[in-house]
Design an enzyme around this catalytic site. Sequence first.
Site, PDB file in Angstrom:
ATOM      1  N   TYR A 113      -1.177  -1.164  10.398  1.00 43.57           N
ATOM      2  CA  TYR A 113      -1.359  -1.439   8.960  1.00 43.57           C
ATOM      3  C   TYR A 113      -0.136  -0.957   8.176  1.00 43.57           C
ATOM      4  O   TYR A 113       0.426  -1.692   7.355  1.00 43.57           O
ATOM      5  CB  TYR A 113      -2.618  -0.713   8.478  1.00 43.57           C
ATOM      6  CG  TYR A 113      -2.977  -0.971   7.033  1.00 43.57           C
ATOM      7  CD1 TYR A 113      -3.653  -2.130   6.661  1.00 43.57           C
ATOM      8  CD2 TYR A 113      -2.646  -0.052   6.037  1.00 43.57           C
ATOM      9  CE1 TYR A 113      -3.992  -2.362   5.324  1.00 43.57           C
ATOM     10  CE2 TYR A 113      -2.979  -0.278   4.710  1.00 43.57           C
ATOM     11  CZ  TYR A 113      -3.655  -1.429   4.361  1.00 43.57           C
ATOM     12  OH  TYR A 113      -3.981  -1.665   3.042  1.00 43.57           O
ATOM     13  N   SER A 169       0.871  -1.184   0.000  1.00 38.99           N
ATOM     14  CA  SER A 169       0.000   0.000   0.000  1.00 38.99           C
ATOM     15  C   SER A 169       0.899   1.223   0.000  1.00 38.99           C
ATOM     16  O   SER A 169       2.057   1.141   0.429  1.00 38.99           O
ATOM     17  CB  SER A 169      -0.862  -0.002   1.268  1.00 38.99           C
ATOM     18  OG  SER A 169      -1.549   1.229   1.400  1.00 38.99           O
ATOM     19  N   LYS A 174       2.614  -3.151   5.796  1.00 38.99           N
ATOM     20  CA  LYS A 174       2.770  -2.929   4.355  1.00 38.99           C
ATOM     21  C   LYS A 174       4.216  -2.562   4.019  1.00 38.99           C
ATOM     22  O   LYS A 174       4.754  -2.994   2.996  1.00 38.99           O
ATOM     23  CB  LYS A 174       1.794  -1.855   3.874  1.00 38.99           C
ATOM     24  CG  LYS A 174       0.328  -2.284   4.014  1.00 38.99           C
ATOM     25  CD  LYS A 174       0.056  -3.589   3.273  1.00 38.99           C
ATOM     26  CE  LYS A 174      -1.373  -4.037   3.340  1.00 38.99           C
ATOM     27  NZ  LYS A 174      -1.617  -5.313   2.639  1.00 38.99           N
TER      28      LYS A 174
HETATM   29  N1  NAP Z   1      -8.869  -1.244  -0.806  1.00 35.43           N
HETATM   30  C1  NAP Z   1      -7.901  -0.383  -0.620  1.00 35.43           C
HETATM   31  O1  NAP Z   1      -8.126   0.837  -0.533  1.00 35.43           O
HETATM   32  C2  NAP Z   1      -6.462  -0.872  -0.530  1.00 35.43           C
HETATM   33  C3  NAP Z   1      -5.434   0.082  -0.634  1.00 35.43           C
HETATM   34  C4  NAP Z   1      -4.111  -0.339  -0.552  1.00 35.43           C
HETATM   35  C5  NAP Z   1      -3.823  -1.678  -0.341  1.00 35.43           C
HETATM   36  N2  NAP Z   1      -4.844  -2.580  -0.241  1.00 35.43           N
HETATM   37  C6  NAP Z   1      -4.470  -3.985   0.025  1.00 35.43           C
HETATM   38  O2  NAP Z   1      -4.997  -4.803  -0.999  1.00 35.43           O
HETATM   39  C7  NAP Z   1      -5.335  -6.082  -0.462  1.00 35.43           C
HETATM   40  C8  NAP Z   1      -6.760  -6.432  -0.855  1.00 35.43           C
HETATM   41  O3  NAP Z   1      -7.625  -5.459  -0.298  1.00 35.43           O
HETATM   42  P1  NAP Z   1      -9.159  -5.366  -0.723  1.00 35.43           P
HETATM   43  O4  NAP Z   1      -9.483  -3.938  -0.755  1.00 35.43           O
HETATM   44  O5  NAP Z   1      -9.411  -6.238  -1.875  1.00 35.43           O
HETATM   45  O6  NAP Z   1      -9.836  -5.985   0.613  1.00 35.43           O
HETATM   46  P2  NAP Z   1     -11.230  -6.749   0.831  1.00 35.43           P
HETATM   47  O7  NAP Z   1     -12.164  -6.480  -0.270  1.00 35.43           O
HETATM   48  O8  NAP Z   1     -11.629  -6.419   2.224  1.00 35.43           O
HETATM   49  O9  NAP Z   1     -10.765  -8.283   0.760  1.00 35.43           O
HETATM   50  C9  NAP Z   1      -9.920  -8.794   1.751  1.00 35.43           C
HETATM   51  C10 NAP Z   1      -9.675 -10.265   1.456  1.00 35.43           C
HETATM   52  O10 NAP Z   1      -8.807 -10.781   2.476  1.00 35.43           O
HETATM   53  C11 NAP Z   1      -9.298 -12.035   2.891  1.00 35.43           C
HETATM   54  N3  NAP Z   1      -8.925 -12.293   4.275  1.00 35.43           N
HETATM   55  C12 NAP Z   1      -8.980 -11.433   5.327  1.00 35.43           C
HETATM   56  N4  NAP Z   1      -8.602 -12.059   6.446  1.00 35.43           N
HETATM   57  C13 NAP Z   1      -8.296 -13.339   6.090  1.00 35.43           C
HETATM   58  C14 NAP Z   1      -7.846 -14.471   6.811  1.00 35.43           C
HETATM   59  N5  NAP Z   1      -7.617 -14.440   8.141  1.00 35.43           N
HETATM   60  N6  NAP Z   1      -7.634 -15.630   6.135  1.00 35.43           N
HETATM   61  C15 NAP Z   1      -7.857 -15.688   4.802  1.00 35.43           C
HETATM   62  N7  NAP Z   1      -8.283 -14.650   4.059  1.00 35.43           N
HETATM   63  C16 NAP Z   1      -8.503 -13.492   4.712  1.00 35.43           C
HETATM   64  C17 NAP Z   1     -10.801 -11.919   2.729  1.00 35.43           C
HETATM   65  O11 NAP Z   1     -11.326 -13.210   2.544  1.00 35.43           O
HETATM   66  P3  NAP Z   1     -12.552 -13.810   3.418  1.00 35.43           P
HETATM   67  O12 NAP Z   1     -13.497 -12.686   3.688  1.00 35.43           O
HETATM   68  O13 NAP Z   1     -13.110 -14.881   2.528  1.00 35.43           O
HETATM   69  O14 NAP Z   1     -11.893 -14.331   4.614  1.00 35.43           O
HETATM   70  C18 NAP Z   1     -10.936 -11.098   1.463  1.00 35.43           C
HETATM   71  O15 NAP Z   1     -10.937 -11.933   0.326  1.00 35.43           O
HETATM   72  C19 NAP Z   1      -5.118  -5.989   1.052  1.00 35.43           C
HETATM   73  O16 NAP Z   1      -3.874  -6.584   1.366  1.00 35.43           O
HETATM   74  C20 NAP Z   1      -5.086  -4.500   1.312  1.00 35.43           C
HETATM   75  O17 NAP Z   1      -4.313  -4.163   2.434  1.00 35.43           O
HETATM   76  C21 NAP Z   1      -6.151  -2.209  -0.335  1.00 35.43           C
END
Ligand code: NAP
Length: 244
Positions: A147, A133, A151
């Site tokens: 967080y 991130s 990252k």
């Molecule tokens: N969205 C943003 O603004 C943003 C910005 C920068 C970086 N990111 C990074 O991008 C990545 C994806 O984010 P996203 O926005 O797609 O998030 P999201 O929509 O909330 O999805 C998170 C995913 O993580 C899985 N997960 C969470 N805890 C888990 C666990 N204990 N075991 C297995 N799976 C787990 C969830 O699966 P289940 O629900 O099936 O467990 C879900 O598929 C993350 O690493 C996040 O930090 C996101």
Amino acid sequence: MFKGKTILVTGATSGIGYKVCLDLLDAGAKIFAVGRNQDQLAALQKLQPENVQTLAFDLTQFTKYSETFASVPGLDGVVCSAGIADSNPLRFFSLEKYQRTVDINQTAPIALVAELARNRKLNAGASIVLLASIMGTKIGRNGGAAYAGTKAALTGFAKVMALELANKSIRVNCVSPGMVNTELADNQSEVSTEARQVDMQRYPLEKRYAEAAEVSSAIRFLLSNQSSFMTGENLVVDGGYCAQ
Ligand SMILES: NC(=O)c1ccc[n+]([C@@H]2O[C@H](COP(=O)([O-])OP(=O)(O)OC[C@H]3O[C@@H](n4cnc5c(N)ncnc54)[C@H](OP(=O)(O)O)[C@@H]3O)[C@@H](O)[C@H]2O)c1
């Protein structure tokens, strides 16, 4: 571009990871989708049953990694997208919340890659992409110490993994998005709709957050041969936020 390739994706049930799965399937890949939400995994499997294998697994169950990932086929790519973003301001700091964030965001990716490498599940020429991130790697934000730390750690891991796996031509890179329109961003309950609108104005490109598709295309670039001489890098996808 991905015909005949098998790619493991964590966080496959939501947001960026889910979009990566859809795009990789469209591009001819087979995917090994990991998440906890069994309904979402089943829906993904239904799309292309012959090309989707699923694994319902809580990635914080570290003692179960070797039995769980023994069934994984040889992989040409890994995308570690599973992650959480809990607000944890210093004045109300919760060690439990901190540890949970570290477990899923930081320990799980390194434990998974180590498990796959040790058991020769990574084919020569494979590409690994870790979702970092701009938080932690470029900027800070109130309440985000845990967080941000996780990252930033991933960009360090990527450099070391890149060196340790280079002799098999396996590449390891990070993608660092700014805010992306996914559940993770929506679930930040401490951020009001008004505050979000204000925050979007800080993104030079079109005053908006990224769509998951825009992060997925950067991930596919790093998974593909188009990035064949890139390793240990961190690719920022933030609409110019950090250029300011
Ligand atoms: N969205 C943003 O603004 C943003 C910005 C920068 C970086 N990111 C990074 O991008 C990545 C994806 O984010 P996203 O926005 O797609 O998030 P999201 O929509 O909330 O999805 C998170 C995913 O993580 C899985 N997960 C969470 N805890 C888990 C666990 N204990 N075991 C297995 N799976 C787990 C969830 O699966 P289940 O629900 O099936 O467990 C879900 O598929 C993350 O690493 C996040 O930090 C996101």
